[in-house]
Design a protein around this motif. Structure first.
Motif, PDB file in Angstrom:
ATOM      1  N   UNK A  57      -0.330 -41.316 -47.939  1.00 15.59           N
ATOM      2  CA  UNK A  57      -0.998 -40.294 -47.125  1.00 15.59           C
ATOM      3  C   UNK A  57      -0.127 -39.079 -46.861  1.00 15.59           C
ATOM      4  N   UNK A  58       1.186 -39.234 -46.976  1.00 21.19           N
ATOM      5  CA  UNK A  58       2.079 -38.096 -46.807  1.00 21.19           C
ATOM      6  C   UNK A  58       1.838 -37.052 -47.889  1.00 21.19           C
ATOM      7  N   UNK A  59       1.281 -37.481 -49.021  1.00 24.24           N
ATOM      8  CA  UNK A  59       1.126 -36.593 -50.177  1.00 24.24           C
ATOM      9  C   UNK A  59      -0.324 -36.221 -50.485  1.00 24.24           C
ATOM     10  N   UNK A  60      -1.282 -36.910 -49.870  1.00 26.39           N
ATOM     11  CA  UNK A  60      -2.687 -36.577 -50.143  1.00 26.39           C
ATOM     12  C   UNK A  60      -3.370 -35.888 -48.972  1.00 26.39           C
ATOM     13  N   UNK A  61      -2.598 -35.510 -47.968  1.00 21.30           N
ATOM     14  CA  UNK A  61      -3.150 -34.766 -46.842  1.00 21.30           C
ATOM     15  C   UNK A  61      -3.815 -35.614 -45.790  1.00 21.30           C
ATOM     16  N   UNK A  62      -3.738 -36.940 -45.882  1.00 20.87           N
ATOM     17  CA  UNK A  62      -4.427 -37.808 -44.930  1.00 20.87           C
ATOM     18  C   UNK A  62      -3.547 -38.314 -43.794  1.00 20.87           C
ATOM     19  N   UNK A  63      -2.270 -37.959 -43.786  1.00 20.18           N
ATOM     20  CA  UNK A  63      -1.394 -38.384 -42.698  1.00 20.18           C
ATOM     21  C   UNK A  63      -1.606 -37.466 -41.506  1.00 20.18           C
ATOM     22  N   UNK A  64      -2.251 -37.982 -40.446  1.00 18.34           N
ATOM     23  CA  UNK A  64      -2.579 -37.166 -39.287  1.00 18.34           C
ATOM     24  C   UNK A  64      -1.330 -36.637 -38.590  1.00 18.34           C
ATOM     25  N   UNK A  65      -0.233 -37.361 -38.682  1.00 20.25           N
ATOM     26  CA  UNK A  65       0.981 -36.987 -37.960  1.00 20.25           C
ATOM     27  C   UNK A  65       1.957 -36.196 -38.825  1.00 20.25           C
ATOM     28  N   UNK A  66       1.474 -35.596 -39.894  1.00 18.46           N
ATOM     29  CA  UNK A  66       2.341 -34.799 -40.761  1.00 18.46           C
ATOM     30  C   UNK A  66       3.108 -33.710 -40.007  1.00 18.46           C
ATOM     31  N   UNK A  67       2.541 -33.078 -38.963  1.00 21.13           N
ATOM     32  CA  UNK A  67       3.327 -32.067 -38.235  1.00 21.13           C
ATOM     33  C   UNK A  67       4.630 -32.612 -37.652  1.00 21.13           C
ATOM     34  N   UNK A  68       4.674 -33.905 -37.354  1.00 24.07           N
ATOM     35  CA  UNK A  68       5.912 -34.489 -36.836  1.00 24.07           C
ATOM     36  C   UNK A  68       7.018 -34.390 -37.886  1.00 24.07           C
ATOM     37  N   UNK A  69       6.639 -34.532 -39.157  1.00 27.81           N
ATOM     38  CA  UNK A  69       7.620 -34.412 -40.237  1.00 27.81           C
ATOM     39  C   UNK A  69       8.242 -33.025 -40.219  1.00 27.81           C
ATOM     40  N   UNK A  70       7.407 -32.002 -40.095  1.00 31.45           N
ATOM     41  CA  UNK A  70       7.918 -30.630 -40.054  1.00 31.45           C
ATOM     42  C   UNK A  70       8.826 -30.405 -38.848  1.00 31.45           C
ATOM     43  N   UNK A  71       8.419 -30.932 -37.690  1.00 29.41           N
ATOM     44  CA  UNK A  71       9.213 -30.750 -36.475  1.00 29.41           C
ATOM     45  C   UNK A  71      10.581 -31.409 -36.609  1.00 29.41           C
ATOM     46  N   UNK A  72      10.623 -32.587 -37.233  1.00 28.52           N
ATOM     47  CA  UNK A  72      11.902 -33.280 -37.424  1.00 28.52           C
ATOM     48  C   UNK A  72      12.809 -32.493 -38.370  1.00 28.52           C
ATOM     49  N   UNK A  73      12.255 -32.047 -39.490  1.00 25.52           N
ATOM     50  CA  UNK A  73      13.058 -31.315 -40.470  1.00 25.52           C
ATOM     51  C   UNK A  73      13.557 -29.977 -39.905  1.00 25.52           C
ATOM     52  N   UNK A  74      12.730 -29.329 -39.088  1.00 23.20           N
ATOM     53  CA  UNK A  74      13.143 -28.063 -38.467  1.00 23.20           C
ATOM     54  C   UNK A  74      14.320 -28.265 -37.521  1.00 23.20           C
ATOM     55  N   UNK A  75      14.437 -29.461 -36.957  1.00 21.98           N
ATOM     56  CA  UNK A  75      15.560 -29.769 -36.074  1.00 21.98           C
ATOM     57  C   UNK A  75      16.802 -30.190 -36.855  1.00 21.98           C
ATOM     58  N   UNK A  76      16.685 -30.278 -38.175  1.00 22.38           N
ATOM     59  CA  UNK A  76      17.815 -30.699 -38.987  1.00 22.38           C
ATOM     60  C   UNK A  76      17.938 -32.204 -39.123  1.00 22.38           C
ATOM     61  N   UNK A  77      16.885 -32.926 -38.715  1.00 17.94           N
ATOM     62  CA  UNK A  77      16.903 -34.380 -38.845  1.00 17.94           C
ATOM     63  C   UNK A  77      16.353 -34.798 -40.199  1.00 17.94           C
ATOM     64  N   UNK A  78      16.862 -35.892 -40.721  1.00 23.39           N
ATOM     65  CA  UNK A  78      16.174 -36.597 -41.800  1.00 23.39           C
ATOM     66  C   UNK A  78      15.102 -37.469 -41.167  1.00 23.39           C
ATOM     67  N   UNK A  79      14.027 -37.738 -41.888  1.00 23.77           N
ATOM     68  CA  UNK A  79      12.946 -38.556 -41.349  1.00 23.77           C
ATOM     69  C   UNK A  79      12.475 -39.550 -42.398  1.00 23.77           C
ATOM     70  N   UNK A  80      12.391 -40.807 -42.003  1.00 20.58           N
ATOM     71  CA  UNK A  80      11.883 -41.873 -42.865  1.00 20.58           C
ATOM     72  C   UNK A  80      10.568 -42.368 -42.307  1.00 20.58           C
ATOM     73  N   UNK A  81       9.595 -42.583 -43.189  1.00 17.29           N
ATOM     74  CA  UNK A  81       8.281 -43.074 -42.785  1.00 17.29           C
ATOM     75  C   UNK A  81       7.985 -44.350 -43.567  1.00 17.29           C
ATOM     76  N   UNK A  82       8.228 -45.515 -42.972  1.00 19.35           N
ATOM     77  CA  UNK A  82       7.979 -46.768 -43.683  1.00 19.35           C
ATOM     78  C   UNK A  82       6.498 -47.129 -43.720  1.00 19.35           C
ATOM     79  N   UNK A  83       6.096 -47.811 -44.766  1.00 15.23           N
ATOM     80  CA  UNK A  83       4.763 -48.439 -44.806  1.00 15.23           C
ATOM     81  C   UNK A  83       4.898 -49.744 -44.019  1.00 15.23           C
ATOM     82  N   UNK A  84       4.856 -49.637 -42.694  1.00 16.75           N
ATOM     83  CA  UNK A  84       5.308 -50.736 -41.844  1.00 16.75           C
ATOM     84  C   UNK A  84       4.318 -51.890 -41.708  1.00 16.75           C
TER      85      UNK A  84
END
Length: 400
Positions: free
Chosen positions: A127-154
């Motif tokens: 879903x990170x790549x097909x536009x279906x991840x509702x929380x994708x903005x969190x990825x941008x916010x993390x990267x803008x802060x200089x953080x790496x971000x991992x999203x497991x298929x938990x």
């Protein structure tokens, strides 16, 4: 009208009555009373290798670069790694990590997305790549802060929705795998955990399990919001009467059956309508599950709705309820919740917070005057600021 997690269940009951679907058609009598597993991912990247059992937890089985240019100046990789399921057997799990270009040992946020699904195609690695991840903005916010971000298929390789303890183990092994990936240069990064709703439940479990399951990981903070801390309470709340979010409770029970097939033999007690609904959502993502289950109830899908409260089933629910787990996190904790939450009542997580406080864990507990969906957004700024402090090594605030 479509119902989403952000909608108010009470306000939509009248509309649901008008939009109630036609009677569910029963499947052929030959339908077997066995757990229905999801269709395996056709991509061999996800498959377990023959020597899986011989590998240690967190060991990288395979990795590949992925294009994350849509999220800015970052590099990305997917990793298949070894983890362990609820029965102690090895499983192959997958995480996706994005790292801002430049720098070494950047802060690493393991973000547990809201998946609420029974299909493997619904995990963040898709879903990170097909536009279906509702929380994708969190990825941008993390990267803008200089953080790496991992999203497991938990939810794991069988998408065992509801098996939160399994999710916690998959998260911790995913962090190990990310730190083992040389290209990511995160081998000594401080680690934060965060997530909301089902992702908050898994984050909470990872934090509580870490001192014994992965004590070597440098986890500096655990942020968990909207946590359903008591699964029996959740199941009874969604299942005793027609409910717009009944599909989520039913799907969670199906997911637990996949993980505990002998302890939760759900299929043998389903009605024809229940078997049909099960088969309809066996590979479904969150919104499909909500739509299919809207305004149904346990009385409709089960020949014996009371069996959800039998000792065997309750034991599995308790095994996956953070409120019941006696262990406590070693890292500071940030918890946020809505006091009007109709999906995950406040009392259970408040009791869990009280136990953590009594054990000396620094906990920042914030309650918003909101239902489940709105509270997720209201809490996000505070979560990011709190994580900034943990990554900077500042003393953790506590309102215990």
């Amino acid at each position: 009208m479509r119902i989403t997690l952000r909608d108010s269940a009470t306000a939509l009951l009248a509309a649901l009555a008008l939009a109630f679907p036609a009677a569910i058609t029963a499947p052929p009598a030959a339908a077997q009373a066995q757990p229905v597993m999801p269709a395996p991912d056709p991509d061999p990247f996800y498959w377990a290798p023959p020597d899986l059992a011989a590998r240690p937890n967190g060991d990288i089985l395979r990795s590949r670069p992925v294009d994350v240019s849509r999220f800015g100046n970052a590099d990305g990789w997917q990793i298949t790694y070894r983890s362990t399921n609820s029965s102690g057997h090895p499983v192959a799990a997958v995480t996706t990590v994005l790292v801002p270009r430049g720098g070494v040992d950047r802060p690493l946020l393991s973000y547990q997305a809201i998946i609420n699904a029974l299909g493997t195609r619904c995990g963040p690695s898709h879903t990170l790549f097909n536009g279906q991840l509702q929380e994708a903005p969190v990825v941008n916010l993390a990267l803008m802060r200089g953080w790496a971000i991992a999203l497991p298929d938990h939810l794991g390789p069988t998408s065992a929705y509801g098996a939160a303890r399994l999710g916690g183990q998959i998260v911790l092994d995913g962090i190990r795998a990310v730190q083992h990936l040389p290209e990511a240069r995160l081998g000594h990064s401080p680690v934060g955990l965060a997530g909301y709703s089902g992702g908050g439940m898994t984050s909470g479990w990872a934090g509580a399990l870490a001192p014994t399951y992965a004590p070597e990981l440098p986890i500096v903070g655990v942020a968990a919001g909207g946590v359903p801390a008591n699964l029996s309470e959740l199941a009874n709340g969604l299942g005793t009467a027609p409910h717009p979010l009944f599909g989520l409770g039913f799907a969670a029970t199906l997911g637990l059956e996949r993980e505990y097939p002998t302890s939760i033999p759900l299929a043998s007690g389903l009605t024809g309508a229940g078997l049909a609904l099960r088969d309809r959502i066996a590979n479904a993502c969150s919104q499909e599950i909500i739509d299919a289950g809207a305004n149904h109830s346990a009385a409709e899908v089960s020949a014996d709705p009371a069996r959800i409260n039998t000792p065997m089933v309750r034991a599995i629910f308790d095994e996956n309820s953070l409120m019941m787990y006696p262990g406590v996190p070693r890292a500071p904790v940030f918890v946020w919740h809505g006091n009007g939450d109709q999906l995950a009542p406040l009392d259970s997580i408040a009791a869990t917070v009280g136990r953590y406080c009594a054990a000396g864990v620094p906990v920042q507990f914030t309650v918003f005057p909101a239902d489940h969906g709105p509270a997720s957004l209201e809490g996000l700024p505070g979560v990011l600021g709190w994580l900034d402090g943990r990554f900077a090594g500042q003393p953790a605030p506590s309102n215990c």
